[in-house]
Design an enzyme around this catalytic site. Structure first.
Site, mmCIF file in Angstrom:
data_model
loop_
_atom_site.group_PDB
_atom_site.id
_atom_site.type_symbol
_atom_site.label_atom_id
_atom_site.label_comp_id
_atom_site.label_asym_id
_atom_site.label_seq_id
_atom_site.Cartn_x
_atom_site.Cartn_y
_atom_site.Cartn_z
ATOM 1 N N THR A 70 0.776 -1.499 0.138
ATOM 2 C CA THR A 70 0.108 -0.348 -0.011
ATOM 3 C C THR A 70 1.000 1.294 -0.260
ATOM 4 O O THR A 70 1.899 1.127 0.606
ATOM 5 C CB THR A 70 -1.021 -0.096 1.093
ATOM 6 O OG1 THR A 70 -1.439 1.179 1.350
ATOM 7 C CG2 THR A 70 -0.066 -0.388 2.667
ATOM 8 N N TYR A 84 -1.809 -0.675 10.489
ATOM 9 C CA TYR A 84 -1.852 -1.088 9.711
ATOM 10 C C TYR A 84 -1.148 -0.291 8.369
ATOM 11 O O TYR A 84 0.385 -1.400 7.622
ATOM 12 C CB TYR A 84 -3.107 -0.425 9.128
ATOM 13 C CG TYR A 84 -2.729 -0.355 7.384
ATOM 14 C CD1 TYR A 84 -2.957 -2.068 6.562
ATOM 15 C CD2 TYR A 84 -3.684 0.238 6.667
ATOM 16 C CE1 TYR A 84 -3.224 -2.109 5.444
ATOM 17 C CE2 TYR A 84 -3.303 0.151 5.180
ATOM 18 C CZ TYR A 84 -3.278 -1.004 4.750
ATOM 19 O OH TYR A 84 -3.395 -0.995 3.232
#
Length: 164
Positions: free
Chosen positions: A133, A159
């Site tokens: 990501t 995350y």
């Protein structure tokens, strides 16, 4: 070609699998735990295709992964499985550490053990792609900012740290 996709019932993973099945002659094994982020309905349009296979599997389960590698014999692995909600990672980072870090390690070990048993020509061609990501790079500070291949990691949540 045979492609093993982790997280294939997720938003991006399902788009990848639909693209592969609709635009190539490749065969796919979709490995997904089917948590809150997974939805097999996103793959409904290809569910009857004989080149599309599904296994409800947790990437933290090393024995299930070893069986999947040995039974399917992939040429490529595309690793998209992840816990992926930033707010959830702040409220409870343990699941993110378990799936995104430990699960990735378990997958890498299963892939390595599988790779060791391949003939030389298949070893040379075998690939594992870890899809991450942009969150690993931190936050952009203006509309003119861009991330590049040289941008340092600067995760700003559990995350993004678990995907770095």
């Amino acid at each position: 070609m045979k492609i093993l996709v982790t997280g294939g019932a997720g938003f991006i993973g399902s788009a990848v699998i639909r693209h592969i099945i609709n635009n190539t002659d490749d065969t796919v094994l979709n490995i997904d735990k089917l948590t809150y982020a997974g939805n097999l309905e996103s793959l409904q349009e290809i569910s009857d295709n004989p080149r599309d296979h599904f296994s409800k599997t947790d990437i933290c389960d090393s024995e299930s992964l070893k069986r999947a590698f040995n039974d399917f014999e992939p040429d490529v692995v595309m690793h998209l499985a992840a816990e992926s909600h930033v707010d959830r990672s702040i409220d409870g980072p343990a699941a993110f550490i378990e799936t995104n870090m430990i699960g990735t390690y378990v997958l890498l070990e299963a892939a390595r053990m599988y790779w060791l048993g391949l003939p030389v020509e298949r070893k040379e061609a075998f690939r594992l792609h870890h899809i991450s990501t942009d969150e690993v790079f931190g936050d952009l500070h203006g509309t003119e900012d861009l991330f590049t291949e040289q941008t340092a990691y600067a995760p700003s949540s559990p995350y993004s740290a678990s995907k770095a």
